[in-house]
Design a protein around this motif. Structure first.
Motif, PDB file in Angstrom:
ATOM      1  N   LEU A  95       0.798  -1.211  -0.112  1.00 22.78           N
ATOM      2  CA  LEU A  95      -0.028  -0.067   0.063  1.00 22.78           C
ATOM      3  C   LEU A  95       0.868   1.241  -0.012  1.00 22.78           C
ATOM      4  O   LEU A  95       0.555   2.418  -0.780  1.00 22.78           O
ATOM      5  N   VAL A  96       1.921   1.209   0.608  1.00 24.48           N
ATOM      6  CA  VAL A  96       2.728   2.422   0.836  1.00 24.48           C
ATOM      7  C   VAL A  96       3.645   2.631  -0.727  1.00 24.48           C
ATOM      8  O   VAL A  96       3.473   3.778  -1.270  1.00 24.48           O
ATOM      9  N   LYS A  97       3.975   1.430  -1.298  1.00 23.98           N
ATOM     10  CA  LYS A  97       4.499   1.483  -2.607  1.00 23.98           C
ATOM     11  C   LYS A  97       3.404   2.076  -3.719  1.00 23.98           C
ATOM     12  O   LYS A  97       3.682   3.140  -4.234  1.00 23.98           O
ATOM     13  N   LYS A  98       2.160   1.575  -3.721  1.00 24.75           N
ATOM     14  CA  LYS A  98       1.101   2.215  -4.398  1.00 24.75           C
ATOM     15  C   LYS A  98       0.706   3.493  -4.182  1.00 24.75           C
ATOM     16  O   LYS A  98       0.536   4.358  -5.194  1.00 24.75           O
ATOM     17  N   ASN A  99       0.835   3.874  -2.865  1.00 23.04           N
ATOM     18  CA  ASN A  99       0.528   5.308  -2.691  1.00 23.04           C
ATOM     19  C   ASN A  99       1.376   6.084  -3.057  1.00 23.04           C
ATOM     20  O   ASN A  99       1.407   7.285  -3.631  1.00 23.04           O
ATOM     21  N   THR A 100       2.592   5.948  -3.122  1.00 24.16           N
ATOM     22  CA  THR A 100       3.872   6.549  -3.705  1.00 24.16           C
ATOM     23  C   THR A 100       3.757   6.898  -5.078  1.00 24.16           C
ATOM     24  O   THR A 100       3.699   7.640  -5.760  1.00 24.16           O
ATOM     25  N   GLN A 102       0.883   6.379  -6.619  1.00 28.51           N
ATOM     26  CA  GLN A 102      -0.196   7.142  -7.097  1.00 28.51           C
ATOM     27  C   GLN A 102       0.231   8.891  -7.055  1.00 28.51           C
ATOM     28  O   GLN A 102      -0.323   9.683  -7.809  1.00 28.51           O
ATOM     29  N   LYS A 103       0.809   9.099  -6.002  1.00 31.81           N
ATOM     30  CA  LYS A 103       1.263  10.381  -5.943  1.00 31.81           C
ATOM     31  C   LYS A 103       2.108  10.875  -7.020  1.00 31.81           C
ATOM     32  O   LYS A 103       1.967  12.003  -7.284  1.00 31.81           O
ATOM     33  N   GLU A 104       3.139  10.324  -7.636  1.00 28.33           N
ATOM     34  CA  GLU A 104       3.943  10.511  -8.773  1.00 28.33           C
ATOM     35  C   GLU A 104       2.982  10.615  -9.825  1.00 28.33           C
ATOM     36  O   GLU A 104       3.236  11.602 -10.582  1.00 28.33           O
ATOM     37  N   PHE A 105       1.945   9.946 -10.016  1.00 25.28           N
ATOM     38  CA  PHE A 105       1.179   9.584 -11.070  1.00 25.28           C
ATOM     39  C   PHE A 105       0.251  11.241 -11.183  1.00 25.28           C
ATOM     40  O   PHE A 105       0.291  11.898 -12.097  1.00 25.28           O
ATOM     41  N   ILE A 106      -0.343  11.406 -10.062  1.00 22.15           N
ATOM     42  CA  ILE A 106      -0.922  12.522  -9.802  1.00 22.15           C
ATOM     43  C   ILE A 106       0.013  13.971 -10.045  1.00 22.15           C
ATOM     44  O   ILE A 106      -0.604  14.731 -10.798  1.00 22.15           O
TER      45      ILE A 106
END
Length: 157
Positions: A95-100, A102-106
């Motif tokens: 989840l931390v990896k996916k959150n990172t 997602q932030k990069e994508f946004i």
């Protein structure tokens, strides 16, 4: 040495003596019936003690079995909790990896969207300024020609 007399009709009958860790019974002037009663009493007392020891032993054995079963259950529960904890830690890392990501994508998408919109916003502001100047300076001309007025107003909006 410890001497304790057992009195019967105010007469000393039996002495218990503890000497060198041995129990000795001294009997004086007792009849056979009295000796038999004392022996029956001592045997009964020993039997009661033996029964109590057996009861305590059996109860202790039952409690130990219950304790072993509960310990086994606790060990199994601990193993399940340890396994679940490891799975949760892995899920948390994902989840931390996916959150990172997602932030990069946004951030990337926001940057990419901002870049062309800045140019569009700049052109719109320039056009707005041009039309405002045009409307302010030549309002009389525009009012005479109804076709241009509606076109300019529409473009301005």
């Amino acid at each position: 040495m410890i001497f304790e007399p057992l009195l019967l009709n105010v007469m000393s009958v039996v002495y218990f003596s503890i000497n060198n860790n041995l129990l000795q019974v001294f009997v004086s002037n007792l009849t056979n019936e009295q000796i038999l009663l004392v022996l029956i009493f001592l045997i009964s007392l020993l039997l009661i003690v033996a029964i109590l020891v057996c009861f305590v032993y059996l109860r202790n054995k039952k409690l130990r079995e219950e304790l072993d079963e509960k310990s086994r259950d606790l060990r199994e529960a601990f193993e399940v909790l340890s396994k679940n904890n490891k799975e949760l830690q892995l899920a948390n890392k994902e989840l931390v990896k996916k959150n990172t990501q997602q932030k990069e994508f946004i951030n990337t998408a926001a940057h990419e969207l901002r870049t062309p919109t800045q140019a569009i916003t700049g052109y719109i502001e320039l056009i707005d300024e041009l039309f405002k100047d045009l409307l302010d300076k030549k309002i009389e001309i525009v009012l005479r020609d109804q076709g241009k007025e509606s076109t300019i107003l529409q473009l301005s909006k």
